[in-house]
Design a protein around this motif. Structure first.
Motif, PDB file in Angstrom:
ATOM      1  N   THR A 195      75.665  24.216  10.629  1.00 26.86           N
ATOM      2  CA  THR A 195      75.204  25.304  11.490  1.00 26.86           C
ATOM      3  C   THR A 195      74.476  26.416  10.727  1.00 26.86           C
ATOM      4  OG1 THR A 195      77.343  26.409  11.305  1.00 26.86           O
ATOM      5  CG2 THR A 195      77.031  24.906  13.171  1.00 26.86           C
ATOM      6  N   ARG A 196      74.476  26.367   9.406  1.00 22.60           N
ATOM      7  CA  ARG A 196      73.787  27.407   8.631  1.00 22.60           C
ATOM      8  C   ARG A 196      72.305  27.498   8.963  1.00 22.60           C
ATOM      9  NH1 ARG A 196      76.562  25.996   2.909  1.00 22.60           N
ATOM     10  NH2 ARG A 196      78.571  26.940   3.375  1.00 22.60           N
ATOM     11  N   PHE A 197      71.728  26.409   9.452  1.00 18.89           N
ATOM     12  CA  PHE A 197      70.297  26.387   9.750  1.00 18.89           C
ATOM     13  C   PHE A 197      70.022  26.402  11.249  1.00 18.89           C
ATOM     14  CE2 PHE A 197      70.216  25.472   5.396  1.00 18.89           C
ATOM     15  CZ  PHE A 197      68.925  25.662   4.930  1.00 18.89           C
ATOM     16  N   ALA A 198      71.035  26.670  12.042  1.00 16.92           N
ATOM     17  CA  ALA A 198      70.882  26.619  13.498  1.00 16.92           C
ATOM     18  C   ALA A 198      69.870  27.632  14.028  1.00 16.92           C
ATOM     19  CB  ALA A 198      72.230  26.823  14.167  1.00 16.92           C
ATOM     20  N   PHE A 199      69.654  28.737  13.324  1.00 16.26           N
ATOM     21  CA  PHE A 199      68.743  29.768  13.830  1.00 16.26           C
ATOM     22  C   PHE A 199      67.284  29.519  13.461  1.00 16.26           C
ATOM     23  CE2 PHE A 199      70.412  31.313   9.809  1.00 16.26           C
ATOM     24  CZ  PHE A 199      69.266  31.685   9.129  1.00 16.26           C
ATOM     25  N   PHE A 200      67.008  28.489  12.643  1.00 14.50           N
ATOM     26  CA  PHE A 200      65.617  28.170  12.320  1.00 14.50           C
ATOM     27  C   PHE A 200      65.002  27.380  13.463  1.00 14.50           C
ATOM     28  CE2 PHE A 200      67.190  28.951   8.014  1.00 14.50           C
ATOM     29  CZ  PHE A 200      66.201  29.825   7.569  1.00 14.50           C
ATOM     30  N   GLU A 201      63.800  27.750  13.842  1.00 18.25           N
ATOM     31  CA  GLU A 201      63.106  27.095  14.944  1.00 18.25           C
ATOM     32  C   GLU A 201      62.159  26.010  14.446  1.00 18.25           C
ATOM     33  OE1 GLU A 201      61.328  29.031  18.726  1.00 18.25           O
ATOM     34  OE2 GLU A 201      59.761  29.067  17.174  1.00 18.25           O
ATOM     35  N   SER A 202      61.348  26.329  13.432  1.00 14.44           N
ATOM     36  CA  SER A 202      60.345  25.361  12.991  1.00 14.44           C
ATOM     37  C   SER A 202      59.831  25.690  11.604  1.00 14.44           C
ATOM     38  CB  SER A 202      59.160  25.342  13.970  1.00 14.44           C
ATOM     39  OG  SER A 202      58.481  26.587  13.932  1.00 14.44           O
ATOM     40  N   ILE A 203      59.199  24.680  11.033  1.00 15.58           N
ATOM     41  CA  ILE A 203      58.459  24.850   9.791  1.00 15.58           C
ATOM     42  C   ILE A 203      57.168  24.070   9.967  1.00 15.58           C
ATOM     43  CG2 ILE A 203      59.635  22.901   8.694  1.00 15.58           C
ATOM     44  CD1 ILE A 203      59.245  24.390   5.987  1.00 15.58           C
ATOM     45  N   GLU A 204      56.088  24.652   9.508  1.00 12.33           N
ATOM     46  CA  GLU A 204      54.818  23.937   9.601  1.00 12.33           C
ATOM     47  C   GLU A 204      54.046  24.102   8.298  1.00 12.33           C
ATOM     48  OE1 GLU A 204      51.522  25.901  11.936  1.00 12.33           O
ATOM     49  OE2 GLU A 204      53.230  27.070  12.666  1.00 12.33           O
ATOM     50  N   LYS A 205      53.314  23.079   7.987  1.00 12.84           N
ATOM     51  CA  LYS A 205      52.441  23.083   6.824  1.00 12.84           C
ATOM     52  C   LYS A 205      51.186  23.859   7.197  1.00 12.84           C
ATOM     53  CE  LYS A 205      49.913  19.775   3.976  1.00 12.84           C
ATOM     54  NZ  LYS A 205      49.741  18.333   3.681  1.00 12.84           N
ATOM     55  N   THR A 206      50.848  24.883   6.417  1.00 10.18           N
ATOM     56  CA  THR A 206      49.647  25.663   6.680  1.00 10.18           C
ATOM     57  C   THR A 206      48.579  25.436   5.622  1.00 10.18           C
ATOM     58  OG1 THR A 206      50.660  27.571   5.588  1.00 10.18           O
ATOM     59  CG2 THR A 206      50.873  27.433   8.000  1.00 10.18           C
ATOM     60  N   GLY A 207      48.889  24.610   4.641  1.00  4.90           N
ATOM     61  CA  GLY A 207      47.961  24.263   3.570  1.00  4.90           C
ATOM     62  C   GLY A 207      48.652  23.302   2.639  1.00  4.90           C
ATOM     63  N   PRO A 208      47.959  22.773   1.631  1.00  4.01           N
ATOM     64  CA  PRO A 208      48.588  21.807   0.716  1.00  4.01           C
ATOM     65  C   PRO A 208      49.830  22.360   0.010  1.00  4.01           C
ATOM     66  CG  PRO A 208      46.220  21.977   0.301  1.00  4.01           C
ATOM     67  CD  PRO A 208      46.562  23.034   1.302  1.00  4.01           C
ATOM     68  N   LEU A 209      49.834  23.679  -0.226  1.00  2.00           N
ATOM     69  CA  LEU A 209      50.966  24.314  -0.907  1.00  2.00           C
ATOM     70  C   LEU A 209      51.463  25.544  -0.150  1.00  2.00           C
ATOM     71  CD1 LEU A 209      49.780  24.040  -4.622  1.00  2.00           C
ATOM     72  CD2 LEU A 209      51.671  22.814  -3.548  1.00  2.00           C
ATOM     73  N   SER A 210      51.353  25.504   1.172  1.00  2.00           N
ATOM     74  CA  SER A 210      51.838  26.652   1.939  1.00  2.00           C
ATOM     75  C   SER A 210      52.527  26.192   3.222  1.00  2.00           C
ATOM     76  CB  SER A 210      50.694  27.619   2.257  1.00  2.00           C
ATOM     77  OG  SER A 210      49.665  26.966   2.955  1.00  2.00           O
ATOM     78  N   VAL A 211      53.569  26.946   3.596  1.00  2.00           N
ATOM     79  CA  VAL A 211      54.336  26.642   4.804  1.00  2.00           C
ATOM     80  C   VAL A 211      54.644  27.925   5.562  1.00  2.00           C
ATOM     81  CG1 VAL A 211      55.424  24.535   3.908  1.00  2.00           C
ATOM     82  CG2 VAL A 211      56.570  26.729   3.611  1.00  2.00           C
ATOM     83  N   ARG A 212      54.869  27.763   6.840  1.00  2.00           N
ATOM     84  CA  ARG A 212      55.289  28.865   7.705  1.00  2.00           C
ATOM     85  C   ARG A 212      56.628  28.474   8.322  1.00  2.00           C
ATOM     86  NH1 ARG A 212      51.246  31.734  11.603  1.00  2.00           N
ATOM     87  NH2 ARG A 212      51.100  32.944   9.688  1.00  2.00           N
ATOM     88  N   ILE A 213      57.614  29.344   8.183  1.00  2.00           N
ATOM     89  CA  ILE A 213      58.947  29.109   8.729  1.00  2.00           C
ATOM     90  C   ILE A 213      59.207  30.153   9.810  1.00  2.00           C
ATOM     91  CG2 ILE A 213      61.424  29.077   8.234  1.00  2.00           C
ATOM     92  CD1 ILE A 213      60.723  28.153   5.395  1.00  2.00           C
ATOM     93  N   ARG A 214      59.661  29.658  10.969  1.00  2.00           N
ATOM     94  CA  ARG A 214      59.967  30.547  12.095  1.00  2.00           C
ATOM     95  C   ARG A 214      61.437  30.399  12.482  1.00  2.00           C
ATOM     96  NH1 ARG A 214      56.428  33.197  14.976  1.00  2.00           N
ATOM     97  NH2 ARG A 214      57.485  32.877  16.944  1.00  2.00           N
ATOM     98  N   THR A 215      62.011  31.513  12.887  1.00  3.21           N
ATOM     99  CA  THR A 215      63.376  31.507  13.396  1.00  3.21           C
ATOM    100  C   THR A 215      63.331  31.640  14.916  1.00  3.21           C
ATOM    101  OG1 THR A 215      63.593  33.902  13.138  1.00  3.21           O
ATOM    102  CG2 THR A 215      64.345  32.514  11.296  1.00  3.21           C
ATOM    103  N   LYS A 216      64.417  31.263  15.572  1.00  2.00           N
ATOM    104  CA  LYS A 216      64.474  31.315  17.039  1.00  2.00           C
ATOM    105  C   LYS A 216      64.463  32.748  17.554  1.00  2.00           C
ATOM    106  CE  LYS A 216      66.935  26.959  17.281  1.00  2.00           C
ATOM    107  NZ  LYS A 216      68.234  26.315  17.454  1.00  2.00           N
ATOM    108  N   GLU A 217      65.033  33.629  16.763  1.00  2.00           N
ATOM    109  CA  GLU A 217      65.065  35.049  17.111  1.00  2.00           C
ATOM    110  C   GLU A 217      65.130  35.831  15.809  1.00  2.00           C
ATOM    111  OE1 GLU A 217      69.821  35.470  17.972  1.00  2.00           O
ATOM    112  OE2 GLU A 217      68.536  34.789  19.590  1.00  2.00           O
TER     113      GLU A 217
END
Length: 190
Positions: free
Chosen positions: A138-160
Motif C-alpha cells: 500500500t505504500r504506492f497506493a497514492f501514485f496514479e501514473s508514470i509516463e515517459k516524457t523523453g529517453p531519460l525523463s519521466v513524469r510521476i503523478r499522484t491521485k491527490e
C-alpha cells in the motif's frame, strides 16, 4: 577515604584503565570474529536476509545490503534534511500532484544494460499493480501514473496532493533493469 565530587584519585584511574583494557580486548576479539583466515565476515542479525530486494524484503537489515546494489531516483540526506540526486540528476514539482524527473545519462546496471526512462516506467507500473503481493504494497497506493516524457525523463503523478511522495520515492522506489525483471517468472529472484 571518601572521595568528594571532582576528586577521582586512584579510583578514577583504575576505572579508566579498566575501560581501556576492555576496549582493547573487544577490538582484538573482533579480528577473530571476522575470521580473516577463512576470508569470511560474520554479522549478527535479528532476521535472516532471504532476498536482496527492496520490494520482497524491505526491512532495515536487508536494506543495508540492497542499497549497495540498487538506487532510487533520489536519496534523502537525513543530516542535511534535503533530497539529493541519485538516478535522477534533477527534478521539479510541476504542480501539487506532478513531479518531473530527468535521469542521469550513462548509468549502467550490473549486467551492462543502460538505464532508460523505460526502466523507471516499468518498475513503477509493476510496483503499483494492485494484484502485486509484496510487503508494504500500500505504500504506492497514492501514485496514479508514470509516463515517459523523453529517453531519460519521466513524469510521476499522484491521485491527490500528498506530502510524502518524494520521501516514498527516496526510501521505497528502487529502479531495476526492466529487460531482466520482465522475463522473470518469480520477480523476487531479481
Amino acid at each position: 577515604m571518601r572521595l568528594r565530587r571532582g576528586e577521582h584519585g586512584m579510583t578514577g584511574r583504575c576505572l579508566v584503565g579498566f575501560l581501556v583494557l576492555a576496549l582493547w580486548t573487544l577490538a582484538t576479539a573482533l579480528d577473530a570474529v571476522a575470521q580473516r583466515s577463512a576470508d569470511t565476515v560474520r554479522i549478527a542479525m535479528n532476521f535472516p536476509v532471504k532476498r536482496l530486494s527492496p520490494y520482497y524484503q524491505p526491512d532495515i537489515e536487508a536494506g543495508m545490503f540492497f542499497r549497495l546494489l540498487e538506487e532510487p531516483l533520489v536519496w534523502y540526506d537525513e543530516r542535511e534534511g534535503k533530497f539529493i540526486p541519485a538516478l535522477a540528476k534533477s527534478w521539479k514539482r510541476v504542480d501539487e500532484r506532478t513531479l518531473d524527473f530527468e535521469l542521469r545519462d550513462g548509468v549502467k546496471f550490473h549486467n551492462g544494460n543502460v538505464l532508460t526512462a523505460d526502466d523507471a516506467v516499468y518498475v513503477m507500473n509493476w510496483r503499483t499493480d494492485p494484484k502485486l503481493r509484496v510487503p508494504g504494497a500500500t505504500r504506492f497506493a497514492f501514485f496514479e501514473s508514470i509516463e515517459k516524457t523523453g529517453p531519460l525523463s519521466v513524469r510521476i503523478r499522484t491521485k491527490e496532493p500528498t506530502a510524502i511522495d518524494m520521501i516514498t520515492l527516496a526510501y521505497n522506489f528502487y529502479i531495476e533493469d526492466s529487460r531482466v525483471h520482465a522475463k522473470l517468472d518469480d520477480k523476487s529472484e531479481y
